[in-house]
Design an enzyme around this catalytic site. Structure first.
Site, short mmCIF file in Angstrom:
data_model
loop_
_atom_site.label_atom_id
_atom_site.label_comp_id
_atom_site.label_asym_id
_atom_site.label_seq_id
_atom_site.Cartn_x
_atom_site.Cartn_y
_atom_site.Cartn_z
N HIS A 119 0.83 -1.21 0.00
CA HIS A 119 0.00 0.00 0.00
C HIS A 119 0.86 1.25 0.00
O HIS A 119 2.04 1.22 0.33
CB HIS A 119 -0.91 0.02 1.23
CG HIS A 119 -0.15 0.10 2.53
ND1 HIS A 119 0.54 -0.96 3.06
CD2 HIS A 119 0.06 1.14 3.39
CE1 HIS A 119 1.13 -0.59 4.18
NE2 HIS A 119 0.87 0.69 4.39
N ASP A 121 0.50 4.94 1.98
CA ASP A 121 -0.23 5.33 3.19
C ASP A 121 -1.41 6.27 2.90
O ASP A 121 -1.27 7.26 2.19
CB ASP A 121 0.72 6.02 4.18
CG ASP A 121 1.69 5.03 4.85
OD1 ASP A 121 1.33 3.86 4.98
OD2 ASP A 121 2.79 5.47 5.24
N HIS A 275 4.70 0.22 0.17
CA HIS A 275 5.51 -0.56 1.10
C HIS A 275 4.70 -1.72 1.67
O HIS A 275 3.47 -1.76 1.58
CB HIS A 275 6.09 0.32 2.21
CG HIS A 275 5.07 1.12 2.95
ND1 HIS A 275 4.54 2.28 2.45
CD2 HIS A 275 4.48 0.93 4.15
CE1 HIS A 275 3.67 2.78 3.31
NE2 HIS A 275 3.61 1.96 4.35
N ARG A 290 5.32 6.26 13.66
CA ARG A 290 5.37 7.00 12.39
C ARG A 290 4.89 8.43 12.57
O ARG A 290 3.87 8.68 13.20
CB ARG A 290 4.45 6.30 11.37
CG ARG A 290 4.58 6.83 9.97
CD ARG A 290 3.69 6.04 9.01
NE ARG A 290 2.36 6.61 8.95
CZ ARG A 290 1.28 5.97 8.49
NH1 ARG A 290 1.38 4.72 8.07
NH2 ARG A 290 0.12 6.56 8.44
FE LIG Z 1 1.98 1.97 5.73
#
Ligand SMILES: [Fe+2]
Length: 328
Positions: A119, A121, A275, A290
């Site tokens: 995907h 993000d 990723h 993140r």
């Molecule tokens: Fe992700």
């Protein structure tokens, strides 16, 4: 037994070829052929020198994902301050942030932290994030690598007639995608958790399948697991065309794999990559955090911007925490 050439060529000369001489203020060493570089001798912070930050950003745009070892000095606040150098940091639209921050924590022990499908993000909103900065907090003794793929290289590699087809297609991305169907052997409780937390509010955005990168001008494929369907096609037709193009993105030649150590940081250009977090570490603890930087709506090759189709009226962290509490 070693050869004469290996004996007479010091190891550092092999390494020299990997260093990217475009950069003089930071050490940039390529890792894979089409994507990924490691940055050496740099301590990330919110107060990085402007010229150094400009090189770091240029290295990110060129290599799509960059990695730094040994960033143990970063706490949540400094991690977020560094992220703010790229732009406005934003919390995840539906998953609650760590208390008092806009940090998105992926904790494998809490059920929702295994991003084991390809995907980009948060593509279920029109202005999806430009940059994500992931910090390794607790890393398993083995397994748990992450792989990134270069979506601009995937577009460039398409035959001309497939480029033309892809450039005309748009797709609906939603957080209410078919999570369980993409995985074999998935724990049903994970699907339930996902449904309750991640899909607590449904978002949908429509993006061009080929978008023009706002900083580099490169064309890149915009696909990944949030795609629900290709606009104007049946679900069966959508699935087939998606598979053809998505398989181009994830060809191994377009990828780089990072083996995490604690205190590593990975920074990726979310507009030019997908990723996948490899789910091969069993019950070992794994925690990564993140910081996400706000992006702009994607733009098609003919200049049309992505659009939001569905966005809930009001979603806040407290509402989501209540959903989690109810699902425990
Ligand atoms: Fe992700």
């Amino acid at each position: 037994m070693t050869t004469t050439a290996q004996q007479s060529t010091p190891q550092h000369l092999f390494d020299e070829a990997a260093f990217d001489s475009d950069f003089t203020k930071i050490g940039v060493r390529r890792i894979a052929g089409r994507i990924g570089a490691e940055i050496h001798d740099l301590k990330l912070s919110g107060s990085l020198d402007d010229a150094v930050f400009a090189e770091l950003n240029a290295a990110l745009l060129k290599h799509k994902v960059v990695f730094l070892r040994g960033q143990g000095h970063l706490d949540d606040a400094e991690h977020q301050a560094f992220g703010a150098r790229f732009g406005k940091t934003v919390a995840h639209p539906t998953v609650p942030a760590r208390e008092g921050t806009r940090i998105f924590e992926l904790d494998a022990s809490k059920g929702g932290g295994r991003a084991d499908s390809w995907h980009t993000d948060v593509t279920f909103i029109d202005a999806f994030p430009k940059v994500s900065i992931l910090r390794g907090v607790t890393i398993p003794a083995y397994g748990g690598d992450t792989v990134w793929a270069n979506t601009a290289a995937a577009y460039e590699g398409l035959p001309e007639h497939l480029k033309q087809l892809a450039e005309r297609l748009w797709a609906v991305h939603s957080n209410d995608y078919d999570y369980g169907a993409q995985r074999a052997d998935i724990d049903p409780s994970r699907i339930a958790h996902h449904q309750k937390v991640f899909v607590s509010a449904v978002f949908e955005a429509e993006h061009p399948i080929v978008h023009v990168h706002p900083e580099t001008g490169e064309r890149a494929l915009l696909l990944g697991h949030f795609i629900k369907r290709i606009s104007g096609l049946s679900s069966a037709e959508s699935a087939r065309i998606f598979e053809i193009l998505q398989n181009r993105v994830i060809r191994l030649e377009n990828t780089v794999r990072w083996s995490w150590r604690q205190d590593d940081v990975a920074i990726w250009d979310n507009r030019a990559t997908q990723h996948y977090a490899i789910n091969d570490y069993g019950n070992q603890p794994r925690v990564v955090r993140r910081v996400t930087v706000e992006g702009v709506a994607a733009v098609s090759v003919d200049g049309t911007r992505s659009r939001t189709r569905t966005r809930p009226e009001a979603v806040n962290d407290e509402q989501i925490r209540q959903v989690i509490a109810q699902s425990a």
